[in-house]
Design a protein around this motif. Structure first.
Motif, mmCIF file in Angstrom:
data_model
loop_
_atom_site.group_PDB
_atom_site.id
_atom_site.type_symbol
_atom_site.label_atom_id
_atom_site.label_comp_id
_atom_site.label_asym_id
_atom_site.label_seq_id
_atom_site.Cartn_x
_atom_site.Cartn_y
_atom_site.Cartn_z
ATOM 1 N N ALA A 38 0.306 -30.610 -21.359
ATOM 2 C CA ALA A 38 0.539 -29.445 -20.455
ATOM 3 C C ALA A 38 1.978 -28.965 -21.156
ATOM 4 O O ALA A 38 2.149 -27.732 -21.370
ATOM 5 C CB ALA A 38 0.470 -29.319 -19.149
ATOM 6 N N SER A 42 3.122 -25.821 -23.492
ATOM 7 C CA SER A 42 3.648 -24.725 -22.678
ATOM 8 C C SER A 42 4.436 -23.645 -23.150
ATOM 9 O O SER A 42 5.022 -23.791 -24.295
ATOM 10 C CB SER A 42 4.664 -25.405 -21.661
ATOM 11 O OG SER A 42 5.504 -24.487 -21.030
ATOM 12 N N ARG A 112 -4.284 -32.820 -26.469
ATOM 13 C CA ARG A 112 -3.733 -31.560 -27.445
ATOM 14 C C ARG A 112 -4.443 -31.301 -28.531
ATOM 15 O O ARG A 112 -4.786 -30.031 -28.802
ATOM 16 C CB ARG A 112 -2.258 -31.865 -28.091
ATOM 17 C CG ARG A 112 -1.503 -30.740 -28.504
ATOM 18 C CD ARG A 112 0.077 -31.118 -28.503
ATOM 19 N NE ARG A 112 0.133 -31.893 -29.577
ATOM 20 C CZ ARG A 112 0.645 -31.663 -31.125
ATOM 21 N NH1 ARG A 112 0.523 -30.361 -31.232
ATOM 22 N NH2 ARG A 112 0.887 -32.329 -31.730
ATOM 23 N N ILE A 115 -7.344 -29.171 -26.979
ATOM 24 C CA ILE A 115 -7.088 -27.919 -26.740
ATOM 25 C C ILE A 115 -7.014 -26.968 -27.643
ATOM 26 O O ILE A 115 -7.277 -25.874 -27.665
ATOM 27 C CB ILE A 115 -5.459 -27.930 -26.023
ATOM 28 C CG1 ILE A 115 -5.386 -28.655 -24.569
ATOM 29 C CG2 ILE A 115 -4.832 -26.546 -26.005
ATOM 30 C CD1 ILE A 115 -4.110 -28.980 -24.003
ATOM 31 N N ALA A 123 -8.153 -18.211 -24.069
ATOM 32 C CA ALA A 123 -6.720 -18.245 -23.352
ATOM 33 C C ALA A 123 -6.107 -16.827 -23.025
ATOM 34 O O ALA A 123 -5.590 -16.576 -22.046
ATOM 35 C CB ALA A 123 -5.936 -19.006 -24.163
ATOM 36 N N SER A 136 -4.815 -20.945 -16.163
ATOM 37 C CA SER A 136 -5.637 -21.063 -17.699
ATOM 38 C C SER A 136 -5.944 -22.322 -17.767
ATOM 39 O O SER A 136 -6.917 -22.651 -18.283
ATOM 40 C CB SER A 136 -4.725 -20.310 -18.421
ATOM 41 O OG SER A 136 -4.559 -18.912 -18.202
ATOM 42 N N LEU A 137 -4.892 -23.419 -17.865
ATOM 43 C CA LEU A 137 -5.075 -24.685 -18.226
ATOM 44 C C LEU A 137 -6.156 -25.458 -17.480
ATOM 45 O O LEU A 137 -7.221 -26.359 -18.095
ATOM 46 C CB LEU A 137 -3.876 -25.452 -18.268
ATOM 47 C CG LEU A 137 -2.816 -25.361 -19.521
ATOM 48 C CD1 LEU A 137 -1.592 -26.207 -19.122
ATOM 49 C CD2 LEU A 137 -3.328 -25.802 -20.475
ATOM 50 N N THR A 138 -6.047 -25.308 -15.974
ATOM 51 C CA THR A 138 -6.935 -26.105 -15.398
ATOM 52 C C THR A 138 -8.327 -25.526 -15.328
ATOM 53 O O THR A 138 -9.300 -26.332 -15.112
ATOM 54 C CB THR A 138 -6.260 -26.130 -13.851
ATOM 55 O OG1 THR A 138 -5.986 -25.015 -13.349
ATOM 56 C CG2 THR A 138 -4.854 -27.245 -13.890
ATOM 57 N N ILE A 141 -8.971 -24.001 -20.151
ATOM 58 C CA ILE A 141 -8.825 -24.944 -21.187
ATOM 59 C C ILE A 141 -9.199 -26.289 -21.197
ATOM 60 O O ILE A 141 -9.861 -26.861 -21.939
ATOM 61 C CB ILE A 141 -7.063 -24.563 -21.604
ATOM 62 C CG1 ILE A 141 -7.044 -23.057 -22.023
ATOM 63 C CG2 ILE A 141 -6.953 -25.481 -23.072
ATOM 64 C CD1 ILE A 141 -5.713 -22.786 -22.418
ATOM 65 N N PHE A 142 -8.644 -26.962 -20.055
ATOM 66 C CA PHE A 142 -8.580 -28.554 -20.023
ATOM 67 C C PHE A 142 -10.164 -28.695 -19.713
ATOM 68 O O PHE A 142 -10.460 -30.006 -20.173
ATOM 69 C CB PHE A 142 -7.791 -28.930 -18.769
ATOM 70 C CG PHE A 142 -6.141 -29.411 -19.062
ATOM 71 C CD1 PHE A 142 -6.165 -29.866 -20.461
ATOM 72 C CD2 PHE A 142 -5.328 -29.351 -18.268
ATOM 73 C CE1 PHE A 142 -4.848 -30.139 -20.880
ATOM 74 C CE2 PHE A 142 -4.177 -29.711 -18.579
ATOM 75 C CZ PHE A 142 -3.814 -30.058 -19.870
#
Length: 223
Positions: A38, A42, A112, A115, A123, A136-138, A141-142
């Protein structure tokens, strides 16, 4: 042969200690590796730089030096102690600390790469509907990244399990490698013991590789 049978429980206990280490290290390295991934993606330059520096330093440092630093530097010099009552408990957690920090760098890079497989449009769509970077990550994306890197993560896990044989550098001397050396010195027998330990690792590692491959095919993200 009688001596081998006599020492079998002694060696088996050491192997179980390696497996205990592996489970704890896997959990910690996955959590830390996810945080580092992350940071690497970032939008904050300071976080990206910190994550990049951590990964580049740890990935290019020999594991035995990392473990020795935990034992001689953090514990002996700086006084980091996890347990005053049982010395081996302290060594266990020093080994966990060193190996988790080391393995997390590889987990980060695997994540990564996952990702990077997620289309940029997803995104951007997440940001367009008002999701924060963490959301967005959780949420977007992840979940896709983890599904696309199951096999590489399994490879990191397999390497980590094998790397537990060098934890004596952190002062943890009841692992299977240390007990194997002790048994060599006591019995004078080496090859049968060595082959037996190799077989034990194969019994654990081969199923991980097989089932992770099957799981990766089953959960592959359709593009």
């Amino acid at each position: 042969m009688d001596e081998l049978i006599e020492y079998a429980p002694f060696l088996a206990e050491g192997f179980v200690n390696n497996l205990k280490l592996s489970v704890v290290i896997a959990i910690f390295s996955l959590v830390l590796g996810t945080v580092l991934a992350a940071m690497r993606v970032s939008p904050t330059p300071v976080l990206r730089a910190a994550g990049s520096a951590y990964v580049n330093i740890l990935r290019n440092t020999p594991l035995t030096l990392v473990l020795a630093f935990c034992y001689l530097g953090l514990s002996d010099t700086l006084g980091l102690v996890f347990s005053h009552e049982v010395p081996l408990t302290n060594s266990f957690w020093l080994a966990v600390l060193g190996m988790s920090a080391y393995t997390a760098a590889f987990v980060c890079e695997v994540l990564r790469s996952g990702i990077n497989t997620v289309p940029m449009g997803q995104a951007e769509a997440a940001r367009a509907i008002g999701l924060t970077f963490i959301q967005s990550l959780t949420l977007v994306i992840f979940p896709q990244a983890f599904r696309s890197v199951i096999a590489p993560l399994a490879s990191v896990l397999i390497a980590m399990i094998k790397n537990t044989t060098v934890v004596a550098a952190a002062g943890y001397t009841i692992d299977v490698a240390a007990r194997m050396r002790e048994t060599f010195d006591t019995t004078g027998v080496s090859i049968p013991i060595f082959l037996g330990i190799v077989l034990a690792f194969l019994v654990v590692i081969l199923p991980i590789g097989y089932f992770s491959g099957r799981l990766a095919q089953k959960l592959a993200v359709a593009r």
